[in-house]
Each structure stands twice: as structure tokens, then as C-alpha cells.
Enzyme design. Structure first.
Site, PDB file in Angstrom:
ATOM      1  CE  LYS A 265      50.864  43.977  -4.526  1.00 34.95           C
ATOM      2  NZ  LYS A 265      49.676  43.156  -3.761  1.00 34.95           N
TER       3      LYS A 265
ATOM      4  NE  ARG B  68      48.186  45.282   0.227  1.00 31.67           N
ATOM      5  CZ  ARG B  68      47.064  46.294   0.150  1.00 31.67           C
ATOM      6  NH1 ARG B  68      46.029  47.479  -0.913  1.00 31.67           N
ATOM      7  NH2 ARG B  68      46.161  45.714   0.923  1.00 31.67           N
TER       8      ARG B  68
ATOM      9  N   GLY C 296      55.741  38.833   2.225  1.00 22.53           N
ATOM     10  CA  GLY C 296      55.966  39.473   3.413  1.00 22.53           C
ATOM     11  C   GLY C 296      57.886  39.791   3.608  1.00 22.53           C
TER      12      GLY C 296
ATOM     13  CG  MET D  83      60.476  44.260   0.307  1.00 22.23           C
ATOM     14  SD  MET D  83      60.965  44.738  -1.186  1.00 22.23           S
ATOM     15  CE  MET D  83      59.740  43.516  -1.961  1.00 22.23           C
TER      16      MET D  83
ATOM     17  NE  ARG E 250      50.532  36.085  -4.787  1.00 25.99           N
ATOM     18  CZ  ARG E 250      50.662  36.672  -2.917  1.00 25.99           C
ATOM     19  NH1 ARG E 250      52.116  37.744  -2.765  1.00 25.99           N
ATOM     20  NH2 ARG E 250      50.597  35.812  -2.132  1.00 25.99           N
TER      21      ARG E 250
ATOM     22  CG  HIS F 163      83.816  15.129   4.134  1.00 28.46           C
ATOM     23  ND1 HIS F 163      83.444  14.303   4.938  1.00 28.46           N
ATOM     24  CD2 HIS F 163      84.077  14.517   3.281  1.00 28.46           C
ATOM     25  CE1 HIS F 163      83.536  13.146   4.525  1.00 28.46           C
ATOM     26  NE2 HIS F 163      84.364  12.805   3.674  1.00 28.46           N
TER      27      HIS F 163
ATOM     28  CB  SER G 157      84.148  16.351 -17.455  1.00 28.19           C
ATOM     29  OG  SER G 157      83.645  16.606 -15.920  1.00 28.19           O
TER      30      SER G 157
ATOM     31  N   GLY H  39      85.030  20.053 -14.105  1.00 30.97           N
ATOM     32  CA  GLY H  39      85.650  19.931 -12.547  1.00 30.97           C
ATOM     33  C   GLY H  39      84.789  22.113 -11.504  1.00 30.97           C
TER      34      GLY H  39
ATOM     35  CG  ASN I 133      82.552  21.473  -7.260  1.00 32.44           C
ATOM     36  OD1 ASN I 133      81.481  21.909  -7.108  1.00 32.44           O
ATOM     37  ND2 ASN I 133      82.361  19.689  -6.505  1.00 32.44           N
TER      38      ASN I 133
ATOM     39  CB  CYS J 251      81.593  16.148 -13.345  1.00 34.14           C
ATOM     40  SG  CYS J 251      83.504  16.498 -12.960  1.00 34.14           S
TER      41      CYS J 251
ATOM     42  CE1 TYR K 228      79.171  14.537 -17.824  1.00 32.52           C
ATOM     43  CE2 TYR K 228      79.903  14.130 -20.880  1.00 32.52           C
ATOM     44  CZ  TYR K 228      80.111  14.203 -19.345  1.00 32.52           C
ATOM     45  OH  TYR K 228      81.617  14.183 -19.239  1.00 32.52           O
TER      46      TYR K 228
END
Lengths: 883, 883
Positions: B23, B93, B102, B104, B337, B455, B764, B766, B768, B831, B851
Site C-alpha cells: 500500500k 493503516r 482484513g 490487520m 493495487r 490416507h 527420483s 521421494g 514425502n 515424485c 522433471y
């Protein structure tokens, strides 16, 4: 340029052990020293490695090189391999870099055929000797090289002896043996479908291959794993001219040590047998004579032997284990090596050699295997008492030492019996943290389930208590108060059993034990180790008693006090549980307030016991569900006790259940969720330090925050600790230094150690968890597949016992580097079980840590390992070459 | 040199967004552009950060600087702050770098006191306006700055309105308001214990502090976490001269967008209200008028506004969202903005702006938030239908989209109903792998338990199926076939419900949905993204159907096919279970032989569906116990079915139990223990490839070995695969290329990636599992404490949703470096679920991966994120600055 794969003994020396193996290098060295050694050549360890690379085939090049050397050897010996006129026989023996006694194969009398044996008869005029040698060769070669089972030959001998009506092999005549050879060969052909090989060259190459193959037999693999010998080393093969101790009464063979391998006494120790081959000495059919007898019978040979013996000991500057053969009045030395010895002997010899001026203190330090010390620190069975004891079951040797007592099946009963003055063995399906008191009360612990890193094993090692774990041979009926063995024996409460925690043997009777004796040599030797080492050694200890034991063994502080162990005490558990089931912070604080004075007293005790040495206290670490019961029955009982409804308590228990407790709500995560727990512990630690310092000590407590993975997390918990500590100090109106640090046990902490070090004043590598997270498998579960990994040679050692220097070690080195970048004076230690493993201690020294911390009983081992690491560093060798 | 913490609007420009907030920077830029902006100054984001560093205190230096700037501002305005004669009022502000609408706090009309308000009456001749402004200020300041609850003021207004017999606030007279002010101040004193502040300087500093404080209010923290905004950024504060839209009929206020934010149509879109302050427009008491009405009512103002509007859009080269006020006939621009917009509008605007020649394709790429695309890819509710629908429960928005159907409580029932042509919602306590078929059959999934990574959530996202998870508002009685809500509503099997997977709302009725419409703009825009990006995008897909969906969304191959998902199929499960309970290798091979043709057909289907794009197939990964039932009841049933005794099957189930399944016997560890499983899978893959290649394709299968931590382990399993594959190829008499690679998902694999790469042809990541192991906590368990971590600002985002670039990222970078060292042409991909997260995709691009692979529905998101990463790389900026 092609590699050289075969060396005449005259082409090598002792420094070439890695290439020629121990035996080959020493035969070369003896040759150099001018000691009479039957000449020969060594096929190198690299040839063995190449054999495996080539898909278990000896390449044509190597075969050719062997044949060339064989020709040179024939020239030296002046005999011909395969000749009937002037036959040349050889032995083929394995010889790895590290001595692996009995693990691999040997073939003697090689070169004999139907034709050659007749030449030998003629040449020696000793047909019995010749035929005996040939039938021995057929038997050995068939067994070792051709996979024809030994018992088939033994059966044929038995039949022959029966036919002839004699009792001993030695009673068979030359003709009997000649006939036996015929039967041997016939049976061989029946089993194998082809004739016994009559080409000595083929015999030779096949035998060498068999030795290479034997490098990978199951017992050799097992031995290597137990002794940290990499499978990549391979074995060398020694081909050596045969000399015969069985050519009559002017021949003989023997084994001797320059000093007593049992006691270390500086006096020749050995025995010999006339008219015998080496295997006869071992076989035990005839009783060998002590070497003192040789001095009387044949002083010339004896004196010659003593000359060589002294020469070799002086040369190798260590106690030698030698084999010799007398062939027709001429002495040959067949082998020398640094002799295996007991722990007590190792210490005495090391100390004596220094006193004799033969070696320096640093040399002495390198002469004792740190792991051996363990045997000196624990009770052992009285040898006489053990003689008649029957082994009724066998489990894992989980914690060393010997123990004897009456069996009890619950921790409470065990503790009660001990209180009445009984000696107790606690027998359980498996142990859990609630059993701590009973475990501490027991002489020994026997469990039916769980591996080398099960709760029972880990806690027992920490306590120095003998433990046999995972004993699948027994079925334990805890509630009915008995266990049975595979053989159907039943042992009920109060029956005596005895445990050997170093072998895993369970004896079904009382076997007396005796306390460990730490001799003067031990004190002297360890003092040298302490002088030399730079790495400090602390102990993991949770109680004043542990701390005292640790100090006795030379610990220079406590590297890890696991406060949760205090929480399991009978008088604390109710308050701990009250805290866990609390629904509000207020309730939780009320319960914690009850624990505060007890924790404070704990820490005062620890500080006093360590008399000024640093003490690192870890904040509460385990998931809270460990403090609650899990079966409905136990939950019901506890609910009644706590005045809760069953449903309410059950819901709490269930809400705390985790899919993967190892990766759950524990460590500093508890302090993030419940800051008041960390507050209470910080308050107790600081108040305890203030109290003992008022009494004249100057304790600087080290508060350790576990399981940190992110600096903001550490900062949050540290802030709780510091705010609390400073308030306590201010209130007391004193000054007190204290440190706040963290465990590095999560990979992310290692990777972001530079950030972590901005907040942590010290790092303690928690290599148990770090190993689990780095490998992605848990100790508790890995047991299911690690054996497959050993069998398939994917892993050669247990990463929970021996630090994985490649993977986990890389993270440690990274964390050390990053940590020092951010805080150059950061204090670095390790407090996983690896802290007591010699090779891991060596790694820690070289990685630049300040201290290792291990269970009290491993402190001497760590002290020696640290000294060895320092010596090897000074000498610029990374590996001790002691194997 | 001290830092400058306060800037007049005339001292800044749009490039200073990080320092001045969005702002503030735009107010400065408008000032530069000569657009009429009420003047003011901005307190920087650095001042906010300093406020927190100083323990939530504004330092004396900063206070002084504010006061100096205030004096300059008074000079510019020609008015005096706190003066009764010529009063100067300001607004305060917030304005962070990223727009947080909204979140703050704001204070308007600041500067009014008992004295000043009388001056304002005099100066404006409008007592009602003046008193209304003062009472609004008291109310706002008390709420925002002084923590006096709003409802206390509302109650006083209500009382007053009742006394006066009026309905609206606007009906209160000047005298009423004057009296109300007295009551406000009285109540304020009662609550706070002191008088309402009468010093404007104190009002100002307190308000600025309040805005700083509001940066850390719970809703702002939550918003930041949802939008990946670091808490370290802080907010700026804008202090601006008040202009009043409520001074009579020549005054007014409004909001407008240069284009339609819903559709993207290139036409001014907005509304205004005369004689009103901004809050009145929002409050909705009076209905605002469309901007077209302004054109009629006041063409001069309208034309002036259009001039600024066009100027701003041209200047920022984007659709603008503007606020304006007309004070007594004079137009002021209060804010501009880049406007928030729907996904459809975002695409249209981006494509239009390129067509209009205003921006380049690269600019366009940066203008759309990849996450927004998600909304375009899933069904949505028909807006009209949604109007009357009642929300009966709320859960976690686990997988986006809208769904409607009849509820069923078991996977079997759901699948059966779907087969009959019904639309089905599957409702479960929680789902497990056995529910796969029912989940695939359902329009949507509702679970009572489990988090965003349960899951149900993970599988649903993979399938693109709408899912509301962890809905604690409902009680599910699966066996009795109904669920109830908190309000006691009961829904039985066959009743209609509707789910909004993007909000977590559950509607208790049928709400019609409509399919996603991929407009021409979408295709055009994505084509540009594909042109620009260099990072390939693949999909995680386990079935031909998934693969087709993935291709439709632009996937360039399959990065992860989880073969275990095929094992759960009804027709395979019996053979899988037979394999697991097998006692011998022979039995196991028999069961595997039954699976072989099915697996081969699976892979043929996949290869065909991907029509030549690469397909990476992962060998069996989960622990075997996942395929067996766990309750005694189910074990009994299965035992009968399999012709086993209950005890036998129970023993198998128990022997497979694990303490920490995440760190147990799974991944390549299964292949080490049971090589025949890997053999069967390798055979099926290679045979499938040969078959489809015979039909004219040229598939190069990529076989991926999971959970590798040590190169010897990989070598062992790779050898099984290669031996099997080569035998199949030889037998078929064809040639076939295939690759063998590994997941990097265990920290040790990352650390030893150079060794691993000697065997792996591709990596690859993983992420997770790598995230779990690196942090040392499991997804399933972390839910219990992660909220504490967010609350305490230890974590700012979920490391399972957004890749942890500092820790996990460091390991990835290390593995990339080591991997390329050992094998320069190694193929690198990711992946984990992170493959579909924009910031993680950006990381992957910069880390040099080839990739990313993600669930099919996230493929477009990944494509766009990859394009953005490439653009930002070309432009040399790491961060897009799009926030």
C-alpha cells in the site's frame, strides 16, 4: 603393466601383510631373517579379490603365474612336482590379513598321486609314512576341494580297523593303508562320478581355488562380522614345501608361545609330539609333551628353537605363536604370528614389554584390543564350577558377564526377593521401562524376545548387568511363574539358573561366579592410555550409583543423564501419570510441583557423585504413552488407583497412541507442547546445582535439549530453560554458570548445524537415533531383516553397534564443520551406544569431538580406544593395522 | 549511520514494496505519477521488525522520526494535528509486502479529541459529521488499540437508538451522537480505569504500535501460513491525511476494478456511495451504486477517475483494484493495487493483456498464481443451487472440488451402488488401502478422522476426487449405516449430502455441481507456459485411467507408478495374501505366478495410455502387513477363506507387526528378503514393454527401486532386476532398452549419492519420506504437535506440503551434486507430493532436476510453476515478488 599376483617367500617381507596375508608376510620375513623355513610362494589377496570379480574363476594369467613360481620353487627345492623319482609335495594354506583361526581351509601333502606315492616309498624307504600321507591327502583334498563329506572316509577307516581288529589308525600297517587308498578312491568315484585327480597341477589349482572359496563360507562370514573384517580384503594362499614330522622318531612337530597366552608369564609355553603331523597334535589322540621335555630329549634342537623364538619375539616386539616341524632331525619353522592371548595376559605382556625396554608405552597401547578389556570388568564363572554345568538354552549375548540366581518372573517379585537378600535372575518375555527396578535388583536378565538392542539389552549394558536376550529356546509363562526349555525342562520361580552374557548360554543350575579382578597391570596400562589420549571419556549415567561406577572406571563426567529413567521410579510414577492425564496446564503444574523436589534431589545426588566433573542432563525425551499402561486390565487398575473412570483413562491412552512412536511426540516436541515440563526440570537442575555449590562444589550444569531439528525449535525451548534458570539464580541471589546445548540426532539438525550452533553451546551426537533416521529403519524393527542383509553381504556390521562412518559419519563431520563455523568454541561429544565401540571412538577422535560418552562398563574400553586413536594419529596412520 | 524508518509518500516509489509495504509503495508511486493522493508517510516494515526485536516496543529514535515526519506532513497539509482551530486528522493503516486483506488493523479519524471535535464542528459547520467521526474514532481506537470489545459500544448505540425510537445509526442526531460520546468515554474509563486518551500524539504512536501488534494476531498468522508469507517480513504502517466522503451530498466513496475480477472482462467494475465513509460501503446498510451511475450523475468526476484508472492500469500493466473518496466535489485516490481475481479472470486478463500488447508472454506467465489453477480443474457447485444449502458440518479441505451423492459407509457398498449408476459419497471413520475401489467409485469422500495427509486425503488428491477429511463434527457409525452431526442431524445410507473439498463444508442435501470448463484462455496460457519452461512435468499414476487424466492435463510421462495400489484390487488381494502367508520360497513363487499376468496387463495398460512417454514403475514398497486384516474378526474370516487355522494366520499377522512401520520392513528391504517378488515384477514390466513394442510402440521402461540407503543394497536388488530382465529379453529374442534407478528418500542415500549413482541410472527424490526422515517425525504422528509448532511460530508452513528448502533441500542439493559427479548424465526427478507445490517446483527447477512428478490434477499447476521458475531465472530473480 600387469599386476604381480604371486610372490616367492624370498620376494616378500612383514610389511606386505595386506597383500600377502599375515601368514605369508611372516614366512617371507622369517626367510629374510635367515630362519629355516620350508620355501614356498604366496598367491596374493588381490588374486582372491580378482577371483571373485571374475565370477569365481582363477584367470589364465594368474594360473600361469602360479605355474611359473612353482617351477622356481622346484628349482629351489631340487625336487619335481609330480615326479616319482624325486617327488615334491606341498601344503596349501589360507592366510588373510587378519588371523581367522580355523575359519578357512588347508590341504597338506599335495602332489601325491598313485605314481608319486610309490616314488615316495622308494625315496624314504618308509612305505607306511608314504601311504599314510597319500590317504590323508585323498581325504583332505576330497573334503576341502571336492565336497566329499569327511564321514564317508571315517566310515571306511572304521571298517578297515574292525577287519584288522585294531583300535587306532596308527595300528594300521602300510599294506592296510595301501588297501584303504584303493577303497577311498573307489568311493570317491562313486560319489563324484570321476576318478580322483592324478595331475598334481590340477590338484594345486583346485586347492587354491578352494581356499579362495572358503573365504566366503558361512563361518568365515560370521567370524568377519564379529571381528569387523571387511569381505573385500580377501585371503592370500600359501603354497609351501612339505616337511614331515611323521617320518619316524627323529621327526616331530609342535606349537609354542614365547610367553604364556593365559597369564602373560614370560616363559616359553608350548608342546610337541614326535613322529607326528600337525593335525595329530590337535586331534588329541596322543598326548603332546611340554617343551621342557624337548629340552631334555633333544637339547640341540631345543636350543636352536629357543634361538629362533627369541629372535622372532625381539624382531616383532611381541609375544609370538609359532609352529615348527622337525624332519629327520632338522628343525623348520612353519609359522609365526603375534599370539592370541587373554585380556589379563595382554595387559601383563604389554606392561612387561615396556619394562623390558622392548617397546614404548605407545607401542603397548596398540597391543591390546580395547574390546578385550570387557572381560576384565565383569564377573566370570568359577572355571571348576562351570565344568559340570549343563547348557539348557542359548540366546543372544546381550550384556557380558556371568550371573547366577533364583528365577523370578516379574520386576516386583525380583526386587522383593533381592530385598530379602536373595540373588535373583529376572526372566521375562521382554522388558519395558516399568521393569527398571527389578532389572537393577537382578544379577542377570533373561528374555525370550528382543535383539541385541532391545530394551533389556540396552538397559542391562548400561547397568553392567549380565543379560541374555532373545532366547527363543525358552517359553516364558510369566503369569504362571515358570519357563520351559526346548528339551521340556521346566524352571519355576525360585529355581536356580546361571547366565553367561558373553556367550548367551543359559545353565540350568547354580554355577558359582567370581568378581572381576582389576590387576596392577590394568591400572598401570590405563594410566598410560590416559596420558596419551586427548579425547575425553564420559559415561551415560542416570543415578548416583551409576555415576560412582562410572567414576571407578575412569569416567571424566556424565555425557548423558536420561531424566526419564528417574520418572519410572515407583515413587514418581503416580505423579508422572497425574501430569500426563492432566487436562489443563494448571493440573499439569500441580503434578509437576510434586516431581520437582524429587528431581532436584536426583540431580544433587548426581552432582555430588561426579564431584566436580561436568554433568550433562537431558530433558525428558520419551513419548508420554511410555508411562501409561496399555492393556485394558492395567488401565482399569490404574483408573481405580487414580480415581478416574476407565473410559477417561482409556481415552487418554488411546489419544497418545502413535503409528511410529520413534518419529512421534517426544524429545523437545514435548517441551514445545508442555513448556511447564521443561520449566520444572530446569528449575530442579539449577536449584540442585546451587545447593551443592553452597556446600563447596563448583558445578556447571549442562542442560541438553533432545531431538532438535530446527533452530527456532531449539530457541523456543532454550528460552524456557534460560528464563527459568535465570529466575532461580536471581531468586537465590547467587551466581551460577550453566550451559544449554542440544543433541544432534535428527538428520536435519546435522544439515543445519550452523544455525543450530548459534543457539547451542554444545552438541552431543545422539548416534542411536541419528543412525535410525539416517538409515530410515528403527532398531526395534530392523531385527526382522538385518539378518538377510548380513547373509547377502549387504551389511558387514551392525550400524547400531559400530558407527556407520560413510553415511552417519558424513553427517557428523558436516555438523562438526558447520557447528564450528558458527561457534568456534562449541563443545562436541557423542552419547549414543557407539561411544563405547573402539572403531567408533577412533572415528570420534579424528572427527574432532571433545569427548565420547558411553555406559559405565565401557569407559575403560573407550579410554583405550581413544589412546589408540591418538597414537595412530601421531604416527600418521588411520588404521591401527592390529587386525 | 542510523537507518531511516519513516518515508513521506513523496520520498518513495513502487519499487520499495519490501520496505514500504504494498500500500505504501503504491501511494508513493501514485504521488510520483501526479495522481491526487491525500498525503502522508509510511513507517517501514523494518520498523515493525525492530519493534519485535526490541521486545514489542517502538524505540525512542523511531518515535522521534515519526514526530518529525508528522510535522512535515502538517506543513504540507497546512493544518495542525491536535489543533482546534485547524484540525488535522489522519488514518493509520497496515500495509505489508503481500496483501493480507482484513487481516490487520486500521484506525480512522485519528487526531480527534474533546477539544478538536469542537473545532471540526466549527470548521465544517457540520456537527453531525464531526460527532459521528469522533464516536467512530473512539469506537475503533478502543477496539483496535485498547482491547475494549466492540460489542460494548454496539450495546450503547442500541440503547440510545431504543431511547430515541429510531432504527438506523444514521437516524441519530448530532446531539444524540454527542451524548453517545459521553457514554462511550464513561464506559471506556470503567473498563480501562483511565480516561480516553486526549493527546493526538499518544493516539498516533499507540495506533502504530497496535498495527505492528496486529501483524502477530492469530488470523494474520493463519493467513500467512496459508499463503506462505514469512513472519519475518513485518508490516508497514501508513499514516495518511483523512479525506471525508461523509461530508454531504458532494462527497462520497467507492471501490473499482479496471477489469471484471470475476470474469476478466475488460470493463470498469465497481461501485460507490455518496455521503459515506469506506466502512459504510462494506457494511451493506445502504446499497452502493454501480460506477456507470457515477458517469451519469457526475461525468466530470467519472472522467477524471477513468483517466487515473487507465493511467494506473497502463503503469502497472495489470488489472487495478482502487479505492477513492470524493470530498466536497474533489476526487482523491486512496489506494491502488493489483486486483485479486478468480482463476478464470486471471487467465483471461493475462491472455488479453498480451493481446493488447501491454505485456509479454513471460509477464503473463508471472501474473497467474499456479495454485489458482486448481479451481479450474475440479467440478464446482452450481452457484444458484448452493444458495439454500445448509452447512451441517465442517472438516478439513483435503482435496478440492465439489461433490454430491448418496452416502455409503463401506467401500464395497459404495462400489456396488456406483455400479448401479448412483452417485456416491463414501463416508468413513478413516480410510485404509483396502478401501481403494470404493474411493475410486465415489464422487467424494468424507472422513471423521485424519488430517490433510491422511490416507483419504492423499489418495483423494491423487485421484482428483473431492475429499473432506478429519471432520470431527460428525459421529460415524459405519456398522449401523448412519452418521450424526453436532446438531443431532442423522444421515443414513442412501441420504444425499454434498461436499466442498476446497472449503471443508459438508451440506446436508443435494447440491448440483457442474464440470470444470477449461476455456480457450487456459489452453493458450498453458501453451505459453510449456514453451517457456525447461523442467518436465510428469504425473504419479497407478492405473491407465489415472494416466489418461494425467495426459489430458499435460503430463509428459509417469514419474511414479505405485505397484502396490494394483495389489489391493479385489481380484489380486487373495494371491497377494497367499504370497505373504507362504512359508517357503516355492509357495511364494506359486502365488507370485498368479500375480504375474495381472501385473503384466497393468503395465501394458499404463504403457499404452502414456503412448510413448516415459513410465517409471516402482517395485513393491509398503510393509506386507498392510495387505492383511488386523482385527480378530477379520482374521477369522480370512483364515476360513484361505483354508488356514485362525491361529496360523494370527501368528503371521503378529509376526509382521512393527513398532515403527514407517521405519520397518518395506521398500527394497522386501526385495532383499524375498527376491522373487522383485523378479516377478521385473518380469511383468519387461514382458509388458516387449508386448506393446511389438505393437509398434517404443517404450523404455524405468524400473525404480525404493527406500535404498546403501549402494550394496541397490546393487543387490538391481542385480535381481537386471538378471530377470535380460533373461526375458533374451528369451523373447528382441532388443529392449530399460533403465534401473532408485528413489532418494532416505537421508543416507542423499549423503552417499555418489556411490548410489554408480548403480542408479536415475534418481527420483521421494520427498514425502525424505521429509519424514530428515525431520525425524512421521506424517501420521506429527498432526499431534504440528499445531503447537504453528502456534508458537516454530514452523511457518507444513513441510509435507511445501518443501523444506533449508534442511531437506540441502540434502537434495547434495545428492544432485554427488550424483552428477558420479554419473554426469543421471536423470533427476522428484515424485513426492511436493512435485505439485509451486514453490517446491521452483526449487526443483533451480536445483537442476529434469522433471517433477505430481498427482494428475496438479500437473497444470506444476507446468505453470515450472514456467515461472524459468522466467524468474532468466530475469535473474529468485523470488517472483508476486506475493
Amino acid at each position: 603393466m600387469s599386476k604381480k599376483y604371486v610372490y616367492l617367500f624370498s620376494e616378500g617381507d612383514a610389511s606386505m601383510k595386506n597383500l600377502l596375508g599375515g601368514k605369508g608376510a611372516n614366512l617371507a620375513e622369517m626367510t629374510l631373517l635367515g630362519i629355516p623355513v620350508p620355501q614356498g610362494f604366496t598367491v596374493t589377496t588381490e588374486a582372491c579379490t580378482q577371483y571373485y570379480v571374475d565370477g569365481k574363476m582363477i584367470s589364465a594369467d594368474i594360473t600361469k603365474e602360479i605355474e611359473t613360481k612353482m617351477a622356481e620353487l622346484e628349482a629351489i627345492a631340487g625336487k619335481q612336482f609330480g615326479s616319482a623319482e624325486n617327488p615334491f609335495l606341498v601344503s596349501v594354506r589360507s592366510g588373510a590379513r587378519a588371523s581367522m583361526p580355523g575359519m578357512m581351509d588347508t590341504v597338506l601333502n599335495l602332489g601325491l598321486t598313485d605314481v608319486v606315492v610309490e616314488g615316495l616309498v622308494k625315496k624314504t624307504g618308509n612305505p607306511r609314512f608314504a601311504y599314510d600321507s597319500y590317504r590323508r591327502f585323498i581325504q583332505m583334498f576330497s573334503d576341502v576341494v571336492m565336497d566329499v563329506e569327511k564321514h564317508r572316509f571315517e566310515k571306511l577307516i572304521d571298517v578297515m580297523k574292525e577287519e584288522k581288529g585294531v583300535q587306532f589308525d596308527t595300528d594300521l600297517t602300510a599294506d592296510d593303508l595301501k588297501e584303504l587308498i584303493v577303497r577311498y578312491k573307489k568311493m570317491f568315484k562313486e560319489v563324484k562320478g570321476f576318478d580322483f585327480p592324478q595331475d598334481p597341477k590340477i590338484q594345486l589349482i583346485e586347492s587354491i581355488e578352494a581356499v579362495f572359496r572358503s573365504w566366503d563360507n558361512p563361518r568365515a562370514i560370521y567370524y568377519r562380522r564379529m571381528n569387523d573384517i571387511p569381505s573385500s580384503w580377501g585371503t592370500a594362499v600359501n603354497v609351501q614345501a612339505m616337511v614331515f614330522g611323521n617320518m619316524g622318531d627323529t621327526s616331530g612337530t609342535g606349537v609354542a608361545f614365547t610367553r604364556n597366552p593365559s597369564t602373560g608369564e614370560n616363559k616359553l609355553y608350548g608342546e610337541y609330539l614326535m613322529n607326528a603331523q600337525g593335525e595329530d597334535v590337535v586331534a588329541g589322540i596322543r598326548t603332546p609333551l611340554p617343551m621342557s621335555e624337548l629340552q631334555i630329549q633333544n637339547p640341540a634342537i631345543y636350543n636352536e628353537f629357543m634361538e629362533y623364538s627369541n629372535k622372532l619375539q625381539d624382531h616383532y616386539k611381541d609375544m609370538q605363536d609359532m609352529e615348527f616341524t622337525i624332519e629327520d632331525g632338522k628343525l623348520y619353522m612353519l609359522q609365526t604370528r603375534n599370539g592370541k592371548r587373554t585380556a589379563a595376559a595382554a595387559l601383563k605382556i604389554a606392561v612387561d614389554l615396556v619394562a623390558e625396554g622392548m617397546i614404548t608405552k605407545e607401542d603397548a597401547i596398540l597391543k591390546v584390543d580395547p574390546k578385550q578389556l570387557d572381560a576384565l570388568l565383569h564377573p566370570t564363572f568359577v572355571a571348576k564350577a562351570l565344568k559340570d554345568a549343563k547348557i539348557v538354552a542359548k540366546g543372544l549375548p546381550a550384556s557380558p558377564g556371568a550371573a547366577c540366581g533364583k528365577v523370578y518372573f516379574s520386576a516386583v517379585d525380583a526386587a522383593a526377593a533381592e530385598a530379602k537378600g536373595e540373588k535373583v535372575i529376572l526372566v521375562r518375555l521382554e522388558t519395558s521401562p516399568e521393569d527398571i527396578e527389578g532389572m537393577a535388583a537382578a544379577q542377570g536378565i533373561l528374555t525370550a524376545r528382543g535383539g541385541m538392542t532391545s530394551h533389556a539389552a540396552v538397559v542391562a549394558r548400561g547397568m553392567g548387568t549380565c543379560c541374555v536376550a532373545g532366547c527363543g529356546d525358552i517359553k516364558v509363562m510369566e503369569h504362571d511363574g515358570y519357563f520351559t526349555t526346548k528339551d521340556g525342562l521346566k524352571f519355576s520361580e525360585g529355581d536356580y539358573i546361571s547366565l553367561d552374557g558373553s556367550t548367551g548360554n543359559v545353565y540350568g543350575a547354580k554355577v558359582d561366579t567370581e568378581e572381576a579382578q582389576l590387576t596392577g597391570d590394568f591400572a598401570q596400562f590405563m594410566a598410560w592410555a590416559d596420558e596419551i589420549r586427548t579425547l575425553k571419556v564420559r559415561a551415560n549415567a542416570d543415578t548416583p550409583h551409576d555415576a560412582e561406577v562410572a567414576q571407578k572406571f575412569g569416567a571424566e563426567g556424565i555425557g548423558l543423564c536420561r531424566t526419564e529413567h528417574m520418572f519410572f521410579d515407583e515413587d514418581r510414577l503416580p505423579s508422572v501419570r497425574e501430569m500426563i492425564v492432566a487436562k489443563t496446564e494448571e493440573q499439569r503444574r500441580k503434578a509437576l510441583a510434586k516431581l520437582l523436589p524429587m528431581q532436584r534431589a536426583d540431580f544433587e545426588g548426581l552432582f555430588k557423585a561426579m564431584s566436580g566433573f561436568p554433568v550433562t542432563i537431558r530433558l525428558l525425551d520419551p513419548p508420554l504413552h511410555e508411562f501409561l499402561p496399555h492393556s485394558d486390565e492395567d488401565i482399569k487398575a490404574l483408573a481405580t488407583e487414580m480415581g478416574l473412570s476407565f473410559e477417561e483413562l482409556k481415552e487418554t491412552v488411546e489419544s497418545l497412541q502413535e503409528f511410529n512412536p520413534m518419529m512421534g511426540h517426544r524429545g523437545c516436541r514435548l517441551a514445545v507442547s508442555y513448556p511447564e515440563i521443561a520449566e520444572m526440570q530446569a528449575q530442579a537442575i539449577i536449584e540442585a546445582a546451587i545447593n551443592v555449590n553452597k556446600a563447596g562444589m563448583s558445578v556447571v550444569p549442562e542442560i541438553m535439549i533432545p531431538l532438535v531439528g530446527e533452530v527456532v525449535e531449539l530457541k523456543y525451548v532454550k528460552n524456557i530453560v534460560v528464563t527459568t534458570a535465570n529466575a532461580v539464580i536471581e531468586k537465590a541471589g547467587v551466581t551460577l554458570d550453566y550451559k544449554v546445548g542440544t543433541m544432534i540426532e535428527i538428520p536435519r539438525a546435522a544439515v543445519t548445524a550452523d544455525a543450530i550452533a548459534t543457539e547451542a553451546e554444545f552438541f552431543s551426537f545422539g548416534t542411536n537415533d541419528l543412525t535410525q533416521m539416517t538409515y530410515g529403519f528403527s532398531r526395534d524393527d530392523a531385527g526382522k531383516f538385518l539378518n538377510d542383509y548380513y547373509d547377502k553381504k549387504i551389511f558387514e556390521s551392525d550400524p547400531f553397534a559400530k558407527l556407520d562412518q560413510v553415511g552417519v559419519g558424513a553427517l557428523i563431520k558436516l555438523a562438526v564443520k558447520l557447528g564450528k563455523q558458527a561457534r568456534p568454541d562449541i563443545k562436541l561429544g557423542i552419547c549414543g551406544e557407539h561411544g563405547g565401540d573402539p572403531s567408533s571412538v577412533e572415528f570420534c577422535h579424528h572427527a574432532g569431538l571433545n569427548y565420547v560418552s558411553c555406559s559405565p562398563f565401557r569407559v575403560p574400553i573407550a579410554r583405550l580406544a581413544a589412546a589408540q586413536a591418538r597414537v595412530s594419529e601421531i604416527r600418521g596412520v588411520e588404521n591401527l593395522g592390529q587386525k
